[in-house]
Design a protein around this motif. Sequence first.
Motif, PDB file in Angstrom:
ATOM      1  N   ASN A   1      39.635  67.939  36.090  1.00  0.00           N
ATOM      2  CA  ASN A   1      39.201  68.014  34.701  1.00  0.00           C
ATOM      3  C   ASN A   1      40.227  67.341  33.800  1.00  0.00           C
ATOM      4  OD1 ASN A   1      36.785  69.835  34.971  1.00  0.00           O
ATOM      5  ND2 ASN A   1      38.337  71.120  35.910  1.00  0.00           N
ATOM      6  N   MET A   2      39.738  66.442  32.973  1.00  0.00           N
ATOM      7  CA  MET A   2      40.624  65.654  32.122  1.00  0.00           C
ATOM      8  C   MET A   2      40.173  65.836  30.677  1.00  0.00           C
ATOM      9  SD  MET A   2      40.056  62.483  34.694  1.00  0.00           S
ATOM     10  CE  MET A   2      41.221  61.342  34.000  1.00  0.00           C
TER      11      MET A   2
ATOM     12  N   ARG B   1      35.799  55.167  38.839  1.00  0.00           N
ATOM     13  CA  ARG B   1      36.432  54.316  37.821  1.00  0.00           C
ATOM     14  C   ARG B   1      36.155  54.936  36.457  1.00  0.00           C
ATOM     15  NH1 ARG B   1      38.683  49.617  37.198  1.00  0.00           N
ATOM     16  NH2 ARG B   1      38.203  48.858  39.281  1.00  0.00           N
ATOM     17  N   LEU B   2      37.199  55.378  35.827  1.00  0.00           N
ATOM     18  CA  LEU B   2      37.095  55.963  34.492  1.00  0.00           C
ATOM     19  C   LEU B   2      37.527  54.928  33.462  1.00  0.00           C
ATOM     20  CD1 LEU B   2      36.759  58.361  32.493  1.00  0.00           C
ATOM     21  CD2 LEU B   2      39.160  58.895  32.938  1.00  0.00           C
ATOM     22  N   THR B   3      36.664  54.708  32.497  1.00  0.00           N
ATOM     23  CA  THR B   3      36.997  53.814  31.383  1.00  0.00           C
ATOM     24  C   THR B   3      36.947  54.628  30.102  1.00  0.00           C
ATOM     25  OG1 THR B   3      36.005  51.946  32.538  1.00  0.00           O
ATOM     26  CG2 THR B   3      36.402  51.694  30.178  1.00  0.00           C
ATOM     27  N   VAL B   4      38.047  54.643  29.386  1.00  0.00           N
ATOM     28  CA  VAL B   4      38.114  55.352  28.116  1.00  0.00           C
ATOM     29  C   VAL B   4      38.090  54.310  27.006  1.00  0.00           C
ATOM     30  CG1 VAL B   4      39.411  56.967  26.690  1.00  0.00           C
ATOM     31  CG2 VAL B   4      39.442  57.193  29.185  1.00  0.00           C
TER      32      VAL B   4
ATOM     33  N   LEU C   1      43.305  56.211  25.949  1.00  0.00           N
ATOM     34  CA  LEU C   1      42.980  54.894  26.502  1.00  0.00           C
ATOM     35  C   LEU C   1      43.732  54.661  27.819  1.00  0.00           C
ATOM     36  CD1 LEU C   1      43.014  52.672  23.271  1.00  0.00           C
ATOM     37  CD2 LEU C   1      41.032  53.619  24.464  1.00  0.00           C
ATOM     38  N   GLY C   2      44.954  55.162  27.894  1.00  0.00           N
ATOM     39  CA  GLY C   2      45.775  54.962  29.073  1.00  0.00           C
ATOM     40  C   GLY C   2      45.303  55.721  30.299  1.00  0.00           C
ATOM     41  N   ASP C   3      44.319  56.586  30.123  1.00  0.00           N
ATOM     42  CA  ASP C   3      43.768  57.304  31.275  1.00  0.00           C
ATOM     43  C   ASP C   3      42.764  56.445  32.040  1.00  0.00           C
ATOM     44  OD1 ASP C   3      43.629  60.330  29.274  1.00  0.00           O
ATOM     45  OD2 ASP C   3      45.226  59.601  30.597  1.00  0.00           O
ATOM     46  N   SER C   4      42.413  55.302  31.492  1.00  0.00           N
ATOM     47  CA  SER C   4      41.493  54.397  32.180  1.00  0.00           C
ATOM     48  C   SER C   4      42.138  53.945  33.486  1.00  0.00           C
ATOM     49  CB  SER C   4      41.185  53.178  31.311  1.00  0.00           C
ATOM     50  OG  SER C   4      40.502  53.553  30.139  1.00  0.00           O
ATOM     51  N   ALA C   5      41.471  54.231  34.584  1.00  0.00           N
ATOM     52  CA  ALA C   5      42.042  53.949  35.894  1.00  0.00           C
ATOM     53  C   ALA C   5      41.000  54.257  36.955  1.00  0.00           C
ATOM     54  CB  ALA C   5      43.291  54.800  36.139  1.00  0.00           C
TER      55      ALA C   5
ATOM     56  N   GLU D   1      34.705  58.340  25.568  1.00  0.00           N
ATOM     57  CA  GLU D   1      35.433  57.964  24.361  1.00  0.00           C
ATOM     58  C   GLU D   1      36.739  58.755  24.291  1.00  0.00           C
ATOM     59  OE1 GLU D   1      31.623  56.714  21.581  1.00  0.00           O
ATOM     60  OE2 GLU D   1      33.001  58.278  20.925  1.00  0.00           O
ATOM     61  N   LYS D   2      37.671  58.215  23.496  1.00  0.00           N
ATOM     62  CA  LYS D   2      38.940  58.925  23.282  1.00  0.00           C
ATOM     63  C   LYS D   2      38.681  60.339  22.811  1.00  0.00           C
ATOM     64  CE  LYS D   2      40.951  56.135  20.429  1.00  0.00           C
ATOM     65  NZ  LYS D   2      41.974  55.556  19.529  1.00  0.00           N
ATOM     66  N   ARG D   3      39.510  61.226  23.307  1.00  0.00           N
ATOM     67  CA  ARG D   3      39.485  62.647  22.938  1.00  0.00           C
ATOM     68  C   ARG D   3      38.341  63.422  23.613  1.00  0.00           C
ATOM     69  NH1 ARG D   3      41.311  59.950  18.580  1.00  0.00           N
ATOM     70  NH2 ARG D   3      39.227  59.599  17.711  1.00  0.00           N
ATOM     71  N   GLU D   4      37.512  62.735  24.366  1.00  0.00           N
ATOM     72  CA  GLU D   4      36.467  63.440  25.117  1.00  0.00           C
ATOM     73  C   GLU D   4      37.046  64.042  26.400  1.00  0.00           C
ATOM     74  OE1 GLU D   4      32.024  61.961  24.289  1.00  0.00           O
ATOM     75  OE2 GLU D   4      33.151  60.614  25.598  1.00  0.00           O
ATOM     76  N   THR D   5      36.170  64.757  27.115  1.00  0.00           N
ATOM     77  CA  THR D   5      36.546  65.412  28.361  1.00  0.00           C
ATOM     78  C   THR D   5      35.771  64.789  29.510  1.00  0.00           C
ATOM     79  OG1 THR D   5      37.037  67.498  27.258  1.00  0.00           O
ATOM     80  CG2 THR D   5      36.557  67.615  29.602  1.00  0.00           C
TER      81      THR D   5
END
Lengths: 110, 115
Positions: free
Chosen positions: A77-78, A106-109, A83-87, A14-18
Amino acid sequence: AAGVIQSPRHLIKEKRETATLKCYPIPRHDTVYWYQQGPGQDPQFLISFYEKMQSDKGSIPDRFSAQQFSDYHSELNMSSLELGDSALYFCASSFLAEAFFGQGTRLTVV
Amino acid sequence: DQQVKQNSPSLSVQEGRISILNCDYTNSMFDYFLWYKKYPAEGPTFLISISSIKDKNEDGRFTVFLNKSAKHLSLHIVPSQPGDSAVYFCAAKSGIIQGAQKLVFGQGTRLTINP
């Protein structure tokens, strides 16, 4: 032959998570690269490590950090995910000139 | 600033014919060039490479040509097979020693081989 191993293969946050992405290079490879590929885009270089030291830095946001450990595996580490980090995030390892890529995470935010 | 350019986003070739994928670069410091093949949701697979001291390198059906004066390289696939359908990325780097510069990728060309 052993290849570059990335884990996890898929990650939903989710947004704002790590998030933490891991990369295990081919044995005896001493260089690790991280790339980000957004939808319809070419892979963009984030950061690289040689012999556990950062060797080059690309368009990596300040919210991201990475390191290479004594066993040569690397972690990306992110934090404060957007949302734009989805890639797709690819790791590659090399010893000489050629770099070999893992299957990607594959990371989906959401 | 796109230092590595693949100007053809897509290419369609008949099975058995030659596929020619092109790549141009602007950075004269690049001295090592690589081609990768990529299927959807998979990591790029290394195909073939060429050092700037050569103008041609061949590996089976794949041949890479380098024209340094024109800052242009091309990948030839002969004969093309249906399994060659994928996105092909050209990449370049300066310095082939360990821990040297990053790979810079082009935008990719989607190759479709028609039966």
